[in-house]
Design a protein around this motif. Sequence first.
Motif, PDB file in Angstrom:
ATOM      1  N   TYR A  76      -0.199   6.714   1.022  1.00 50.64           N
ATOM      2  CA  TYR A  76       1.069   6.112   0.638  1.00 50.64           C
ATOM      3  C   TYR A  76       1.129   5.954  -0.871  1.00 50.64           C
ATOM      4  O   TYR A  76       0.161   5.524  -1.494  1.00 50.64           O
ATOM      5  N   SER A  77       2.264   6.340  -1.437  1.00 53.55           N
ATOM      6  CA  SER A  77       2.569   6.035  -2.821  1.00 53.55           C
ATOM      7  C   SER A  77       3.547   4.878  -2.781  1.00 53.55           C
ATOM      8  O   SER A  77       4.719   5.061  -2.427  1.00 53.55           O
ATOM      9  N   GLY A  78       3.046   3.663  -3.062  1.00 53.72           N
ATOM     10  CA  GLY A  78       3.839   2.475  -2.791  1.00 53.72           C
ATOM     11  C   GLY A  78       3.980   2.303  -1.293  1.00 53.72           C
ATOM     12  O   GLY A  78       2.997   2.160  -0.583  1.00 53.72           O
ATOM     13  N   SER A  79       5.206   2.389  -0.781  1.00 49.88           N
ATOM     14  CA  SER A  79       5.440   2.213   0.648  1.00 49.88           C
ATOM     15  C   SER A  79       5.872   3.505   1.337  1.00 49.88           C
ATOM     16  O   SER A  79       6.368   3.466   2.457  1.00 49.88           O
TER      17      SER A  79
ATOM     18  N   THR B 266      10.489  15.757   2.716  1.00 47.08           N
ATOM     19  CA  THR B 266      10.919  14.539   2.023  1.00 47.08           C
ATOM     20  C   THR B 266       9.880  13.444   2.250  1.00 47.08           C
ATOM     21  O   THR B 266       9.139  13.479   3.227  1.00 47.08           O
ATOM     22  N   PRO B 267       9.828  12.443   1.359  1.00 47.09           N
ATOM     23  CA  PRO B 267       8.923  11.319   1.604  1.00 47.09           C
ATOM     24  C   PRO B 267       9.345  10.555   2.851  1.00 47.09           C
ATOM     25  O   PRO B 267      10.486  10.672   3.319  1.00 47.09           O
TER      26      PRO B 267
ATOM     27  N   ILE C  22     -10.717  11.076   0.027  1.00 47.97           N
ATOM     28  CA  ILE C  22      -9.976  11.635  -1.106  1.00 47.97           C
ATOM     29  C   ILE C  22      -8.877  10.643  -1.498  1.00 47.97           C
ATOM     30  O   ILE C  22      -8.032  10.286  -0.676  1.00 47.97           O
ATOM     31  N   GLU C  23      -8.901  10.193  -2.746  1.00 49.52           N
ATOM     32  CA  GLU C  23      -7.968   9.184  -3.231  1.00 49.52           C
ATOM     33  C   GLU C  23      -7.507   9.557  -4.633  1.00 49.52           C
ATOM     34  O   GLU C  23      -8.316   9.944  -5.483  1.00 49.52           O
ATOM     35  N   LEU C  24      -6.209   9.433  -4.876  1.00 53.84           N
ATOM     36  CA  LEU C  24      -5.629   9.825  -6.163  1.00 53.84           C
ATOM     37  C   LEU C  24      -6.002   8.853  -7.284  1.00 53.84           C
ATOM     38  O   LEU C  24      -6.193   9.258  -8.433  1.00 53.84           O
ATOM     39  N   GLU C  25      -6.113   7.576  -6.971  1.00 50.25           N
ATOM     40  CA  GLU C  25      -6.225   6.534  -7.994  1.00 50.25           C
ATOM     41  C   GLU C  25      -7.670   6.071  -8.199  1.00 50.25           C
ATOM     42  O   GLU C  25      -8.223   5.331  -7.380  1.00 50.25           O
ATOM     43  N   GLN C  26      -8.265   6.470  -9.326  1.00 55.92           N
ATOM     44  CA  GLN C  26      -9.613   6.005  -9.649  1.00 55.92           C
ATOM     45  C   GLN C  26      -9.647   4.486  -9.790  1.00 55.92           C
ATOM     46  O   GLN C  26     -10.596   3.828  -9.350  1.00 55.92           O
TER      47      GLN C  26
END
Length: 288
Positions: free
Chosen positions: A155-158, A276-277, A103-107
């Motif tokens: 991870y969204s970025g780092s 929190t992240p 499962i991945e958010l970014e196509q």
Amino acid sequence: MARARVEPDDHPHRRLSDGTIARIVPSGFTTGYELDVAGTPQSHVDLDDPRHLHFEYVGRMAAVIDQLRMPGQPLTAVHLGAGALTIPRYIEATRPGSRQQVIELEQALVDLVKETLPLPRGAAIRTRIGDAREGLTRLPAALTGAVDLLVSDVYSGSQTPAHLTSVEFYRLAAGLLAPDGVLLINVADGSGLAFARRQVATVHAVLPSVAVLAEVQVLKGRRFGNLVVAASPSPLPTTWLPRLMAAGPHPAKVAQGDELVEFMRGARIVTDADATPSPRPAASLFER
């Protein structure tokens, strides 16, 4: 956020939904390629040898995966976060016939990885696009209570997004596990390990058998790094792990039992209300 590396324009790349750039670049340290997102190295892949795991924490995940069921036996696996599909490739190489869902958010990220670093022909690795937590609720009903391995490495970025750190999220993930299935989580933290301690306490509130694998100085909270949290409804196969983890090249250890209890002491369970992240690493961490 790490300082972005300057890369030649001819490296394969895609712009992601948040405006950051994902690139596939040759590794500067070993064979194979790295997926780099906005200056943060996310994954390493060696197409000639998918068993070659350059990132230390990924190697620790693989050490646990190798102990699941009988050697070479196919697994049913779910992966949250695609990266460069390093662990799915490893499982396909070491356990042919495994059934895997990613499962991945970014196509755009998935397209970049599959076009530049193709998956092995015939691999049963299905990619689903969407949010990791929501995606767990959309998996086939037959997977509920039947997953041998669930890997959470998002991870969204780092940073790991906050909604993937709470007890509500871990309850949802645990519901997919077979009675002896294993949840593996990549947790990044630094000095004091306040975030990691809360994560371990939160996972332990859901699954009774928990161990933490990390490089010694990271586990002591002396430097920023990755900790692998392994958890299961059943006792983990970890009796052999301490000697293996200490062998290097970067000595590491496994925290379990009384040491794990001490690690969690005083840490509050994370809920959706206060999640929190994960901590943002220093800008210099990924400079090469």
